[in-house]
Design a protein around this motif. Structure first.
Motif, short mmCIF file in Angstrom:
data_model
loop_
_atom_site.label_atom_id
_atom_site.label_comp_id
_atom_site.label_asym_id
_atom_site.label_seq_id
_atom_site.Cartn_x
_atom_site.Cartn_y
_atom_site.Cartn_z
N PHE A 72 -43.84 33.35 -46.96
CA PHE A 72 -42.95 32.72 -45.99
C PHE A 72 -42.45 31.39 -46.55
N ASP A 73 -41.21 31.00 -46.17
CA ASP A 73 -40.71 29.70 -46.60
C ASP A 73 -41.04 28.64 -45.54
N GLN A 74 -40.54 27.41 -45.73
CA GLN A 74 -40.89 26.31 -44.82
C GLN A 74 -40.42 26.55 -43.38
N ARG A 75 -39.46 27.41 -43.19
CA ARG A 75 -39.02 27.74 -41.82
C ARG A 75 -39.63 29.05 -41.34
N PHE A 76 -40.60 29.52 -42.08
CA PHE A 76 -41.32 30.76 -41.80
C PHE A 76 -40.42 31.99 -41.79
N TYR A 77 -39.36 31.96 -42.59
CA TYR A 77 -38.59 33.17 -42.84
C TYR A 77 -39.40 34.02 -43.82
N PRO A 78 -39.50 35.32 -43.58
CA PRO A 78 -40.26 36.19 -44.48
C PRO A 78 -39.54 36.33 -45.82
N LEU A 79 -40.32 36.24 -46.91
CA LEU A 79 -39.74 36.27 -48.25
C LEU A 79 -39.81 37.64 -48.92
N SER A 80 -40.37 38.62 -48.23
CA SER A 80 -40.52 39.95 -48.83
C SER A 80 -40.37 41.03 -47.76
N ASP A 81 -39.77 42.15 -48.16
CA ASP A 81 -39.64 43.28 -47.25
C ASP A 81 -40.99 43.93 -46.94
N ARG A 82 -42.00 43.70 -47.78
CA ARG A 82 -43.32 44.29 -47.53
C ARG A 82 -43.96 43.73 -46.26
N LEU A 83 -43.43 42.62 -45.73
CA LEU A 83 -43.96 42.01 -44.51
C LEU A 83 -43.39 42.65 -43.24
N GLN A 84 -42.44 43.56 -43.40
CA GLN A 84 -41.69 44.07 -42.26
C GLN A 84 -42.55 44.78 -41.22
N ASP A 85 -43.42 45.68 -41.61
CA ASP A 85 -44.16 46.47 -40.61
C ASP A 85 -44.95 45.59 -39.65
N ARG A 86 -45.75 44.69 -40.18
CA ARG A 86 -46.55 43.81 -39.31
C ARG A 86 -45.64 42.91 -38.49
N TRP A 87 -44.59 42.35 -39.13
CA TRP A 87 -43.66 41.45 -38.46
C TRP A 87 -43.01 42.17 -37.27
N VAL A 88 -42.53 43.38 -37.48
CA VAL A 88 -41.87 44.15 -36.42
C VAL A 88 -42.86 44.47 -35.31
N ASN A 89 -44.09 44.84 -35.65
CA ASN A 89 -45.09 45.14 -34.61
C ASN A 89 -45.35 43.92 -33.73
N ILE A 90 -45.44 42.76 -34.34
CA ILE A 90 -45.65 41.54 -33.55
C ILE A 90 -44.42 41.22 -32.71
N ALA A 91 -43.25 41.39 -33.28
CA ALA A 91 -42.01 41.12 -32.54
C ALA A 91 -41.89 42.05 -31.34
N VAL A 92 -42.21 43.31 -31.51
CA VAL A 92 -42.15 44.26 -30.39
C VAL A 92 -43.13 43.84 -29.30
N ALA A 93 -44.34 43.47 -29.68
CA ALA A 93 -45.32 43.01 -28.69
C ALA A 93 -44.80 41.79 -27.94
N ARG A 94 -44.21 40.85 -28.67
CA ARG A 94 -43.67 39.65 -28.02
C ARG A 94 -42.51 40.00 -27.10
N LEU A 95 -41.65 40.91 -27.51
CA LEU A 95 -40.52 41.32 -26.67
C LEU A 95 -40.98 42.03 -25.41
N ARG A 96 -42.16 42.64 -25.47
CA ARG A 96 -42.76 43.30 -24.29
C ARG A 96 -43.60 42.32 -23.47
#
Length: 151
Positions: A72-96
């Motif tokens: 992640f960079d200083q603004r916590f933008y993900p720097l790799s596509d390998r982070l997508q699955d966990r990131w999306v799972n957390i985002a879906v939980a937050r959206l719910r």
């Protein structure tokens, strides 16, 4: 595909684009977009660690990491596509509006470092939130404590 999953994937892709844009901008401006690495903080035996409890921490105050500066960079933008699955799972939980747990931060010299919760912080940024609840571990300089007692 579930609309929440589609939205979370879109949010991730947008965050990845911002990470790539910032990386290019910093290459031109000769700045470093990386998170501070707590391993590079000069430690001596003059530090004491203790719990500071649970606090709401402004996202802009979280500036470092324990070993994830390449994810992640200083603004916590993900720097790799390998982070997508966990990131999306957390985002879906937050959206719910499902709970995702506290993040765990170290506070050293007025700077917060993430031990656990990088993806949750990244998603909070993507959702436009200003703060996050965290368990805080304080690394207190024995020298600064002695200076306070002297005053």
């Amino acid at each position: 595909m579930n609309p929440l999953i589609q939205r979370a994937i879109s949010m991730f892709n947008k965050a990845r684009q911002k990470a790539d844009w910032r990386k290019g901008k910093c290459a031109i401006l000769h700045c470093d977009p990386a998170l501070y690495d707590m391993d590079n903080v000069a430690f001596t035996s003059g530090y004491r660690m203790h719990s500071a409890g649970i606090r709401t921490v402004p996202l802009h105050a979280i500036r470092g990491t324990l070993g994830r500066q390449h994810d992640f960079d200083q603004r916590f933008y993900p720097l790799s596509d390998r982070l997508q699955d966990r990131w999306v799972n957390i985002a879906v939980a937050r959206l719910r509006d499902e709970p995702v747990g506290l993040v765990r931060l170290y506070l050293v010299n007025h700077c917060y470092y993430v031990e656990d919760g990088h993806h949750r912080i990244s998603v909070a940024h993507a959702l436009g939130e200003a703060a996050i609840d965290a368990e805080i571990i304080l690394l207190d300089s024995l020298l600064s404590r002695a200076e306070k007692e002297y005053e």
